[in-house]
Structures are given as C-alpha cells and as structure tokens.
Write an enzyme that holds these catalytic residues in place. Structure first.
Site, mmCIF file in Angstrom:
data_model
loop_
_atom_site.group_PDB
_atom_site.id
_atom_site.type_symbol
_atom_site.label_atom_id
_atom_site.label_comp_id
_atom_site.label_asym_id
_atom_site.label_seq_id
_atom_site.Cartn_x
_atom_site.Cartn_y
_atom_site.Cartn_z
ATOM 1 N N CYS B 51 -35.277 14.252 29.940
ATOM 2 C CA CYS B 51 -35.741 13.059 30.659
ATOM 3 C C CYS B 51 -37.266 12.940 30.615
ATOM 4 O O CYS B 51 -37.810 11.890 30.924
ATOM 5 C CB CYS B 51 -35.224 13.064 32.088
ATOM 6 S SG CYS B 51 -35.444 14.621 32.911
ATOM 7 N N HIS B 92 -47.748 23.976 20.754
ATOM 8 C CA HIS B 92 -47.031 23.017 21.598
ATOM 9 C C HIS B 92 -45.599 23.484 21.847
ATOM 10 O O HIS B 92 -45.107 23.426 22.980
ATOM 11 C CB HIS B 92 -47.043 21.637 20.930
ATOM 12 C CG HIS B 92 -46.434 20.570 21.781
ATOM 13 N ND1 HIS B 92 -46.988 20.176 22.982
ATOM 14 C CD2 HIS B 92 -45.302 19.831 21.632
ATOM 15 C CE1 HIS B 92 -46.228 19.243 23.524
ATOM 16 N NE2 HIS B 92 -45.203 19.016 22.727
ATOM 17 N N GLN B 109 -35.514 24.378 33.903
ATOM 18 C CA GLN B 109 -34.528 23.719 33.042
ATOM 19 C C GLN B 109 -34.946 23.654 31.579
ATOM 20 O O GLN B 109 -34.106 23.694 30.697
ATOM 21 C CB GLN B 109 -34.248 22.277 33.514
ATOM 22 C CG GLN B 109 -33.553 22.181 34.837
ATOM 23 C CD GLN B 109 -34.553 22.016 35.956
ATOM 24 O OE1 GLN B 109 -35.624 22.622 35.943
ATOM 25 N NE2 GLN B 109 -34.209 21.214 36.951
ATOM 26 N N MET B 186 -31.702 12.425 50.919
ATOM 27 C CA MET B 186 -32.338 13.726 50.700
ATOM 28 C C MET B 186 -31.574 14.828 51.440
ATOM 29 O O MET B 186 -31.400 15.938 50.931
ATOM 30 C CB MET B 186 -33.791 13.671 51.176
ATOM 31 C CG MET B 186 -34.698 14.621 50.400
ATOM 32 S SD MET B 186 -36.332 14.651 51.091
ATOM 33 C CE MET B 186 -36.916 13.047 50.701
#
Lengths: 290, 447
Positions: B51, B92, B109, B186
C-alpha cells in the site's frame, strides 16, 4: 584453592553484571545469554569454592563445613548469601526469563562479594557446644535461602514500583520496553515473599534453639534478633493482608521493600555488635581472636 | 556486466490517491512479472507492490533497460517514479527491507511483503540467483536491524499502543475479559486486537441492546447490558470506552468500588472517546490504569521518537551488511576466474601432451604418464603465483585483469548462478541462447 575459586567466581559475576548492564543500553540477546552463562559459571565456581573449603578444613562436625574456619579469611556468610541469591535468580530466569532482574542481581552480588573478600579479618572457631548442632546447620541454610528469596523479591518490588510509576505517569522511559509486565513481576515477587517468609520463620525458630544451646537464652535481646522478628512480623502481616483483604500491587511492593530493609538491619546488627551476637553467629562472621 | 536496477515510487513521491491506482493485485502479478521478464535485456525481476510502494527490482544487461521497466509501469507511474542504478538500487533494496524507507519506520510487515514478492517472482520464473542472493542479504540485514536496534520497539498507532499497554499491565491476556463500551471504530479495532492477542472473553455493552448484539456478532463477542456496568467492571480486566456520552460513564467512585470487589486485581481502562467516558481521577486509584487518547498518542509519539533515534544505528548496520555482501560477491568472482584460468591452462597442456605423444611414437604407459605429469606440474608451477595472489586479493582489479589477460570473459560460468537460474523450466530455452556472464553486480567496484 577455595580463595582462588571464589575470586574467579567473583570475576565471572562482575563480567555478568557488565553484560546485563550493557544490555540495558544495547538490548542484544547475546548479552543476556552471556550474562546468564557467566552467572551460571560463577555459581559453579562459587559452589566449588565451598566444596574446596570443606575438603581442606581440619575441623570436626560443622566446623568441617567451613563454619568458623579461617579458609576464606572472613566473608563466608556474605559469600553464602550471594551464592544463594544467584542460584535463586538463575532458577527464576529459567522459568520466567527476567534479564532485567539480572541487571540488578548481578551487580548487587558483586557489591556484596567484593567487600566480603577484601576484608581479611580472622574468624573465631565454632563454639565447642555447637560443633554437631543440627539446629545451627538448618538455621544457616534457611537464613541464607530466606534472605536470597527476599533479596529477589526486593529486586522485583523495586522493578514493580518503577514500572508502575511509568505506567501511571503515562511516560514510559527508555527502559520501559525491557521491563516485564506488572502482573508477572507482582506474581513472582509474591511467591518469593512467601518462600522468604517460610525460610525466615525456620531461621528464627532454629536460631532461638541455637542461642539456647550456646548461651542458655532462647531470645536474647539484641539488634539482630529485633530486626529479624520485625521483618518476620511485617511479612506475616503482608501475607495476611494479601490472603484476607486481597492486597496487591504498590502497597505490597512497598511492604516487601520495608521487610527486606529490616532484614538488612538484622545483618547490620550482626556485624555492628558482635559482642551481643550468639556464639553461633559470631562463629560465622565475627572477627574474634583471628 | 549485469546491473541491478530499481524503478518505482513510494509514499515519499506520491499520495495514496495515486498509489491506489497503481497497486498490482495478487491475480495480476504473474502476468506483470512475465511481462517484465520478457523485456529485452532484463535477466531477473521482482515486483514489490504494497500500500506504500510499487517498485521493480531487476537485474539487467544494461542501465538503459531501466527505461523499458519505467515504460512498463505505465504513464501515471512513470510520471512520478524514481530510477535507481547499481549501488543506489542495492542500498534502496536493503533500506526498504529493513523498514528504513517505510512510512512508519521499523514496521514489521515490509519484510513479509518482500519475502512474498520474492516467492512470487520465483514462482513466476522471473527471479534468479543474483536477485535472490541480494534479497537474502537484504533480509539478513533487516533481521540484524530488528534484533540489534530498537527500531521496531514500541507500538506507534493508537490501537496498538492500547494493546501494548494492556500487555504491560496484565501480561498474558489468556483468560482475561475485555469489555467494549460503545461502538467507536478505534475501540473495535483495539478490542479485536486484544481478542486476537489471547483475551478469552469479549463483552460488548451499548445503550441499545440491538446495537450491542450486532456489534458483538461483528467482533465475535457477547452482548451485555450497559446497566450491568458495575458488575462488568468487576469481571473485565480491560475496558475500552468509545461512546458519544457527554458525561463520564465510568466514574472514579464506580471504579473504586469495582477494584475493591476485584480484590485489587489490576484494571486497565482505555478511553478512546471525546468527550472522555472515564473520569481521569480514576487513574489515582491503586491498580487502576486509565489511558485516554492523549495519553496513548503521547506514548505513540515517544515510541516514534525512540525509533527515530535508532535509525542512525540501523543505517550503519545496513551499510555493514552491504559491504559484507559486496565482499562475498568479489570472492565468488575471484574463485570463478581462478577456476576458468586453471581449466583453460590444463586444457591447453592436455592438448599439447597428446600432440607430443603422437609425434614421439609408441611409448610405454609409464613414459606417457611421466609426460602428462610433467605437463600438469608445469601448469601448477606457472599458476601457483597468480593463484595465490588472486586468492589473497579475493576479487577486485586483479581478477578483472586476469580475466582480460587470459580471455576468460567468454568462458562458461561455473559460479552456479547461471546453473541455478537455468534450473527454472521457463528459463532454460532463453538462457541457452544467452551468452553466460558473470552475475557480479556493480557494487563490487568493477562496473
């Protein structure tokens, strides 16, 4: 031989302390493993030094086990307490993995051992009437075990107070991540306090027997006995409050701290006023005729 | 000489509105990888689509292949994408894998996503030995970064801080009960995390029984009535509040009574509502911990700062690992040159021996063996010095010079890299038509 072994053990404890303290700043698992291994190695050497002292001793009965002997040139009692505390910590660490407690126990062990082995006072031979006293052996063992358990409970109580303060203030510090949960600290500390109380009870009971055997008085009035009874009473109250009223947390931690400080007072009384100490205790540490 | 390329974009270049248009779904990935692998000059490729980033890492014959990779990403991506070559691309890759380039530095992740991207590239036959080795080194560096620095320590989102603090107070959550009051998103998220973290009971209370029922079904809990709150506070160990009430519904007095009834068992109250649902004074009670939104954000900010302080150490580890990777690559190159050199010399010697033996006429077996031994001894003595020096240097200019001097560039690759790559069935025909080359990426300093 015994002196050499105990000095090497002291070096291992010092290295372990360094590893744990560096871990507080640089949390590498290798440092914890190194600290644990060094503590274990130090303990084995330490126990080896006891065995060497026994094998080299010329005495009879309890004197043969190093009680009152000149083998270590003083400091036997502190040496025994340090070994018991390290053994207790390693057993705890095996079950609960508490490296942060190691960062407290290892330096304190060194701090207790160094002065004990720098003091080269002579020791008084064991009183003849106690040479074969079973009560003295049980007294010394239970006093050492109880003190070790309460020393560990004290360490965990301090950790609890620090951790609780950080949680209440909502400002966790750098070490917060290394601290175990409050629940774990509290639970382990409680178990140690109970064991400390049990051993202390046995130590006080057998201590009065020893005192009776050596001086004829089961409860001589002296700072050592006074502090020991106060510590015992405080721990008894703590256990009662926990079982009956459900006390736990901060107030229990504070009581454990107070109980351990009273116990320290017992040893301070023992050192500061040897003339008032029972013959058995004097045989252990007091610099008598040398 | 093959080069490592990286073409793509991340949260640093484009907002989410653009990234969401470019994201590659799991279904489309094999096709995209096949397309990348089909580009002229591209030997290996891996596509990392998360994402926060869309990036292609590729081993190609020339830097110019980056243009094709860029075109393949499409016009929207090409407009914003960055192209990194060789050392920069390798750095990188290491930084991305170590979560130093992430939106939340230290998040866990990304390593799983990199592994997943690698596995998919391997499955699609797009990834070979060179890229796999670089990825393995990057993952190893990331592991060191995670274990040797505090970069991943401490939660940084509100819900995860709430869960972290619950663990800090209560330890293991198994056997614990969580009470969710209200329907804030939340709080639901945190309740789910606590439930997933081992909490055995999730109680859902709401003014409306119907809402409580619906929410309980959604989060896998049990609906309870809000009127039972005093009893619920005795039962629950973690309370999550997020109602729209304008007055505190969990008062100090209520909590005080509950904590006595609980025999001072710790109670953790998480107040995610505005205005607050829990009276702040309840935090003064012994064994009661109240955290509101500001408190949780304060802890999250502190954790973020602590992570940031560790970045420098993490960067140093990444550089160390890149250096080690480059050295290992040079060593492999030196070994390959040595093997080629020795094989070539021995082949020449063998040919000359056979020619000489045929000119000498019939010789006994022993005499023939003596001639062969002499030839081998000459080869060994001649190559002893160069071999020792090449081994000592472990790659570098001497390896290149030897390869150039003895014409070893066209020799078959014995490093295993091409062999590994050819092991993929799809690779075989393509590689067979290719001239085998060293896989050494440019970071060795021998571009």
């Amino acid at each position: 031989m015994a002196t050499l072994l105990v000095h090497i053990a002291l070096l291992a404890y010092a290295a372990a302390a360094a590893a744990y303290l560096v871990w507080l700043v640089r949390p590498r698992q290798a440092l914890v493993s190194a600290g644990r291994t060094l503590l274990f190695a130090g303990l084995l050497l330490h126990l080896g030094s006891f065995a060497a002292a026994v094998s080299l001793s010329q005495g009879e009965g309890l004197a043969r086990a190093g009680f009152g002997s000149d083998a270590w040139r003083g400091g036997q009692l502190f040496s025994l307490l340090a070994a018991a505390t390290v053994a207790g910590y390693l057993a705890l660490d095996l079950r609960y993995r508490l490296p942060v407690a190691g960062a407290f126990v290892a330096p304190v062990t060194v701090a207790v051992m160094v002065p004990a082995h720098l003091v080269h006072g002579g020791t008084r031979p064991i009183a003849p009437e106690l040479t074969h006293s079973l009560a003295l052996a049980v007294h010394v063992f239970s006093a050492a075990a109880g003190t070790a358990a309460l020393a560990l409970a004290f360490a965990l109580s301090l950790l609890y107070l620090v951790s609780e303060r950080q949680l209440k203030s909502k400002q966790p510090g750098r070490l917060f991540a290394r601290l175990p949960s409050l629940e774990l600290i509290e639970r382990v500390g409680w178990h140690l306090s109970v064991w400390g109380f049990v051993f202390l009870s046995v130590a006080i009971a057998t201590g009065s027997l020893v005192s009776h055997e050596s001086s004829g008085s089961a409860f001589p009035i002296a700072p050592k006995q006074g502090f020991a009874v106060l510590a015992w009473a405080l721990l008894a109250g703590l256990i009662q409050a926990r079982l009956v009223a459900g006390w736990r947390g901060r107030r229990v931690a504070l009581l454990v701290v107070a109980g351990f400080l009273l116990l320290v007072g017992t040893y301070a009384g023992l050192l500061a006023a040897p003339q008032h100490v029972s013959a058995a205790a004097a045989a252990l540490i007091a610099p008598g005729r040398g | 000489m093959p080069v490592l390329l990286c073409v793509g974009l991340s949260h640093k270049q484009v907002p989410i509105a653009v990234r969401e248009q470019l994201a590659v779904s799991a279904e489309d990935l094999p096709g995209r990888l096949a397309r990348l692998r089909g580009l002229a000059g591209v030997r290996e490729a891996m596509l990392l689509s998360t994402c926060n980033r869309l990036e292609v890492f590729a081993v190609a014959d020339a830097r110019t292949c980056a243009d094709d990779l860029l075109r393949d990403l499409g016009p929207l991506a090409a407009e914003h994408a960055l192209t990194r070559y060789e050392d920069e691309a390798l750095l990188h890759l290491f930084r991305v894998t170590a979560s130093l380039d992430s939106m939340v530095v230290g998040e866990a992740q990304i390593q799983g996503q990199v592994k997943e991207a690698h596995a998919r590239a391997l499955a699609a036959g797009a990834c070979g030995a060179a890229l796999s080795r670089a990825l393995a080194a990057a993952l190893s560096a990331a592991k060191r970064v995670r274990t040797e620095t505090g970069i991943a320590r401490g939660a940084v989102s509100i819900s995860s801080v709430a869960v972290q603090m619950a663990h800090k107070v209560l330890g293991d959550l198994s056997g614990r009960a969580v009470l969710l009051i209200g329907a804030g998103e939340m709080a639901q998220l945190a309740a789910r995390e606590l439930h997933a973290g081992g909490a055995s009971e999730l109680l859902v209370a709401n003014r409306s029984a119907a809402v409580a029922e619906a929410l309980a079904q959604e989060v896998g809990g049990i609906a309870v009535g809000i009127a039972e709150l005093p009893a619920l506070l005795e039962r629950a160990d973690v309370v999550l509040c997020s109602t729209a009430a304008h007055q505190p519904i969990v008062t100090r007095e209520l909590v005080g009574r509950a904590i006595k009834a609980r025999r001072y068992r710790a109670l953790f109250l998480i107040d995610l509502a505005l205005p607050r649902n829990v009276e702040p004074a309840a935090n003064q009670l012994e064994n009661v911990y109240v955290y509101d939104l500001d408190d949780l954000e304060g802890v999250a900010a502190q954790n973020r700062e602590l992570r940031q302080q560790e970045v420098q150490r993490a960067e140093a580890i990444v550089l160390e690992e890149i250096t080690a990777y480059a050295r290992a690559k040079q060593e492999r190159a030196a070994v390959r040159v040595l093997a080629h050199l020795r094989a070539q010399a021995q082949a020449l010697a063998d040919a000359e021996v056979e020619r000489t033996l045929s000119l000498l006429g019939p010789l006994s077996e022993r005499q023939q063996n003596s001639v062969r031994s002499m030839a081998t001894a000459i080869v060994n003595k001649l190559l002893h010095g160069p071999t020792a020096r090449l081994r000592g240097e472990q790659g570098g200019p001497l390896s290149d010079a030897a390869a150039e001097l003895f014409g070893l560039q066209d020799a078959p690759d014995v490093s295993g890299d091409d062999a590994e790559r050819r092991s993929s069935p799809e690779e075989q025909p393509q590689d067979a038509s290719r001239k085998p080359q060293a896989d050494v990426l440019s970071l060795t300093g021998r571009k």
